[in-house]
Design a protein around this motif. Structure first.
Motif, PDB file in Angstrom:
ATOM      1  N   LYS A  36       0.826  -1.199   0.000  1.00 59.61           N
ATOM      2  CA  LYS A  36       0.000   0.000   0.000  1.00 59.61           C
ATOM      3  C   LYS A  36       0.862   1.251   0.000  1.00 59.61           C
ATOM      4  N   ASN A  37       0.500   2.203  -0.836  1.00 60.18           N
ATOM      5  CA  ASN A  37       1.250   3.451  -0.942  1.00 60.18           C
ATOM      6  C   ASN A  37       0.874   4.381   0.211  1.00 60.18           C
ATOM      7  N   GLU A  38       1.780   4.527   1.176  1.00 61.38           N
ATOM      8  CA  GLU A  38       1.558   5.393   2.323  1.00 61.38           C
ATOM      9  C   GLU A  38       2.289   6.728   2.188  1.00 61.38           C
ATOM     10  N   PHE A  39       3.003   6.921   1.046  1.00 65.69           N
ATOM     11  CA  PHE A  39       3.737   8.164   0.839  1.00 65.69           C
ATOM     12  C   PHE A  39       2.793   9.367   0.813  1.00 65.69           C
ATOM     13  N   TRP A  40       3.269  10.485   1.311  1.00 64.39           N
ATOM     14  CA  TRP A  40       2.609  11.753   1.032  1.00 64.39           C
ATOM     15  C   TRP A  40       3.039  12.141  -0.369  1.00 64.39           C
ATOM     16  N   THR A  41       2.198  11.909  -1.315  1.00 59.20           N
ATOM     17  CA  THR A  41       2.554  12.143  -2.720  1.00 59.20           C
ATOM     18  C   THR A  41       2.565  13.630  -3.076  1.00 59.20           C
ATOM     19  N   THR A  42       1.934  14.447  -2.228  1.00 56.52           N
ATOM     20  CA  THR A  42       2.009  15.902  -2.342  1.00 56.52           C
ATOM     21  C   THR A  42       2.113  16.459  -0.920  1.00 56.52           C
ATOM     22  N   ASN A  88      -1.066  11.284  -8.266  1.00 57.45           N
ATOM     23  CA  ASN A  88      -0.870  11.476  -6.829  1.00 57.45           C
ATOM     24  C   ASN A  88      -1.689  10.515  -5.977  1.00 57.45           C
ATOM     25  N   SER A  89      -2.536   9.713  -6.622  1.00 57.84           N
ATOM     26  CA  SER A  89      -3.483   8.876  -5.878  1.00 57.84           C
ATOM     27  C   SER A  89      -3.335   7.389  -6.178  1.00 57.84           C
ATOM     28  N   ILE A  90      -2.180   6.989  -6.690  1.00 52.59           N
ATOM     29  CA  ILE A  90      -1.961   5.573  -7.023  1.00 52.59           C
ATOM     30  C   ILE A  90      -1.733   4.787  -5.741  1.00 52.59           C
ATOM     31  N   ILE A  91      -2.600   3.840  -5.461  1.00 51.86           N
ATOM     32  CA  ILE A  91      -2.629   3.161  -4.168  1.00 51.86           C
ATOM     33  C   ILE A  91      -1.546   2.088  -4.027  1.00 51.86           C
ATOM     34  N   ASN A  92      -0.982   1.645  -5.149  1.00 57.69           N
ATOM     35  CA  ASN A  92       0.045   0.606  -5.163  1.00 57.69           C
ATOM     36  C   ASN A  92       1.431   1.270  -5.219  1.00 57.69           C
ATOM     37  N   ALA A 117      -6.031 -12.909 -17.080  1.00 59.83           N
ATOM     38  CA  ALA A 117      -6.843 -14.085 -17.409  1.00 59.83           C
ATOM     39  C   ALA A 117      -7.598 -14.613 -16.194  1.00 59.83           C
ATOM     40  N   ASN A 118      -7.081 -14.310 -15.011  1.00 60.32           N
ATOM     41  CA  ASN A 118      -7.737 -14.756 -13.772  1.00 60.32           C
ATOM     42  C   ASN A 118      -8.838 -13.801 -13.326  1.00 60.32           C
ATOM     43  N   GLY A 119      -9.055 -12.738 -14.119  1.00 59.08           N
ATOM     44  CA  GLY A 119     -10.110 -11.789 -13.796  1.00 59.08           C
ATOM     45  C   GLY A 119      -9.739 -10.771 -12.739  1.00 59.08           C
ATOM     46  N   VAL A 120      -8.467 -10.733 -12.339  1.00 56.29           N
ATOM     47  CA  VAL A 120      -8.016  -9.825 -11.286  1.00 56.29           C
ATOM     48  C   VAL A 120      -7.072  -8.771 -11.865  1.00 56.29           C
ATOM     49  N   ALA A 121      -7.287  -7.522 -11.508  1.00 57.42           N
ATOM     50  CA  ALA A 121      -6.404  -6.434 -11.936  1.00 57.42           C
ATOM     51  C   ALA A 121      -5.173  -6.399 -11.038  1.00 57.42           C
ATOM     52  N   PRO A 122      -3.977  -6.175 -11.589  1.00 60.82           N
ATOM     53  CA  PRO A 122      -2.739  -6.243 -10.802  1.00 60.82           C
ATOM     54  C   PRO A 122      -2.588  -5.176  -9.723  1.00 60.82           C
ATOM     55  N   MET A 123      -3.346  -4.091  -9.791  1.00 68.08           N
ATOM     56  CA  MET A 123      -3.147  -2.979  -8.858  1.00 68.08           C
ATOM     57  C   MET A 123      -3.303  -3.385  -7.402  1.00 68.08           C
ATOM     58  N   VAL A 124      -4.385  -4.108  -7.104  1.00 69.22           N
ATOM     59  CA  VAL A 124      -4.706  -4.484  -5.725  1.00 69.22           C
ATOM     60  C   VAL A 124      -5.217  -5.929  -5.730  1.00 69.22           C
ATOM     61  N   PRO A 125      -4.824  -6.748  -4.753  1.00 69.64           N
ATOM     62  CA  PRO A 125      -5.307  -8.133  -4.705  1.00 69.64           C
ATOM     63  C   PRO A 125      -6.830  -8.217  -4.718  1.00 69.64           C
ATOM     64  N   TYR A 176     -13.987  12.189   3.705  1.00 72.50           N
ATOM     65  CA  TYR A 176     -14.507  11.886   2.379  1.00 72.50           C
ATOM     66  C   TYR A 176     -13.808  10.634   1.857  1.00 72.50           C
ATOM     67  N   ALA A 177     -14.388  10.012   0.850  1.00 70.74           N
ATOM     68  CA  ALA A 177     -13.824   8.794   0.262  1.00 70.74           C
ATOM     69  C   ALA A 177     -12.909   9.164  -0.904  1.00 70.74           C
ATOM     70  N   GLY A 178     -11.640   8.780  -0.789  1.00 72.30           N
ATOM     71  CA  GLY A 178     -10.681   8.997  -1.883  1.00 72.30           C
ATOM     72  C   GLY A 178     -10.639   7.756  -2.750  1.00 72.30           C
ATOM     73  N   CYS A 179     -11.496   7.699  -3.741  1.00 74.10           N
ATOM     74  CA  CYS A 179     -11.722   6.449  -4.483  1.00 74.10           C
ATOM     75  C   CYS A 179     -10.734   6.185  -5.623  1.00 74.10           C
ATOM     76  N   MET A 180      -9.913   7.150  -5.993  1.00 76.66           N
ATOM     77  CA  MET A 180      -9.015   6.937  -7.130  1.00 76.66           C
ATOM     78  C   MET A 180      -8.106   5.727  -6.907  1.00 76.66           C
ATOM     79  N   THR A 181      -8.131   4.783  -7.827  1.00 75.48           N
ATOM     80  CA  THR A 181      -7.413   3.500  -7.866  1.00 75.48           C
ATOM     81  C   THR A 181      -7.850   2.544  -6.751  1.00 75.48           C
ATOM     82  N   ALA A 182      -8.983   2.806  -6.123  1.00 76.78           N
ATOM     83  CA  ALA A 182      -9.502   1.884  -5.101  1.00 76.78           C
ATOM     84  C   ALA A 182      -9.938   0.565  -5.755  1.00 76.78           C
TER      85      ALA A 182
END
Length: 286
Positions: free
Chosen positions: A41-47, A123-127, A180-188, A218-224
């Motif tokens: 999980k990306n915990e960096f302060w990206t800004t 700035n919101s990439i969760i991986n 092919a497994n139906g899963v996106a690589p960003m998040v398990p 608020y919900a930060g949904c980008m790349t959720a």
């Protein structure tokens, strides 16, 4: 006074309506070897304004142009009640973002399930690996890869019959496409990821509501991470269920004249575009 981002947003929205969207095959995935890396999980302060979960936008170049067979559009999610559509006689769906009973730091948001072109806020990439890889190639602001500004310029040039300058596709785009497994690589376990697009701009309009003066969760949904919503027969309904991290701070809502209060047990899916330093200086530092 309109910001640079607002001008580019309106221009690209107009050009999308006039010229349509690019083909998915024009923007291939970039992750081709030893991918995906184990999820961290990306915990960096990206800004300077917050971590990836804050969904901060400093420039329209932050929005990297991607394409995938599926993505979730959570830009309009929040209260349980649906707003009125800008299209006569169209009824919009309820897209609630409910604070999870199991984890108060997460909102369970109902979002649109779309496909094709969309944008990822750098700035919101969760991986963490996807973020680092993308910054190395695209720069901190995303200007070295295909982005919202270059897309707007490219569409304008294409309409004039002129050559569009080449920019590479951002590495993060390779993390959006399910394998092919139906899963996106960003998040398990994610079948699709939450990004941003203009797919519903005709229904909701392009205006926003600022809640910058009253910071709140608020919900930060980008790349959720998201999964497809399915009916009792297992068929996709056209919607997705996303698990969005909750962040507290100032924010903007992607709807005009909306109440900043989403209601008890709900939060808005939102993001924050701070005023530019020049605008702040012009307002006496406020």
């Amino acid at each position: 006074m309109k910001t640079q981002f607002r001008y580019v947003f309106e221009l690209l929205a107009l050009l999308c309506l006039l010229s349509g969207v690019a083909r998915a095959e024009d923007m291939p995935a970039t992750c081709t070897q030893d991918c995906p890396a184990p999820f961290v999980k990306n915990e960096f302060w990206t800004t300077e304004y917050g971590p990836a979960a804050a969904n901060i936008t400093l420039s329209p170049t932050n929005f990297l142009a991607c394409s995938s067979s599926g993505y979730a559009l959570c830009y309009y999610s929040g209260p349980n009640a649906a707003p009125a559509s800008k299209i006569p006689k169209e009824t919009l769906p309820s897209l609630p973002c409910t604070v999870s009973k199991d984890n108060p730091n997460v909102a369970d948001c109902r979002c649109y399930a779309e496909s094709g072109d969309s944008y990822v806020d750098i700035n919101s990439i969760i991986n963490t690996e996807a973020y680092v890889e993308t910054v190395r190639v695209c720069g901190l602001n995303g200007e070295k890869c295909r982005n919202m500004v270059s897309e707007a310029a490219g569409k304008a040039l294409a309409l004039l019959g002129k050559t569009v300058p080449y920019l590479p596709t951002a590495p993060v785009c390779g993390y959006l496409q399910a394998g092919a497994n139906g899963v996106a690589p960003m998040v398990p376990k994610a079948e699709l990821l939450s990004t941003f697009s203009f797919a519903k701009i005709k229904s909701y309009g392009k205006d926003q509501t600022s809640c910058a003066s009253s910071p709140a969760p608020y919900a930060g949904c980008m790349t959720a991470p998201c999964t497809f919503e399915r009916d009792p027969d297992g068929k996709p309904t056209g919607f997705a269920n996303c698990q969005c991290p909750i962040y507290s701070g100032p924010y903007q809502i992607g709807q005009a004249e909306a109440s900043c209060n989403a209601g008890s047990g709900y939060v808005w899916s939102a993001a924050y575009a701070p005023p530019s330093k020049s605008d702040t200086a012009a307002n006496g530092g406020k």
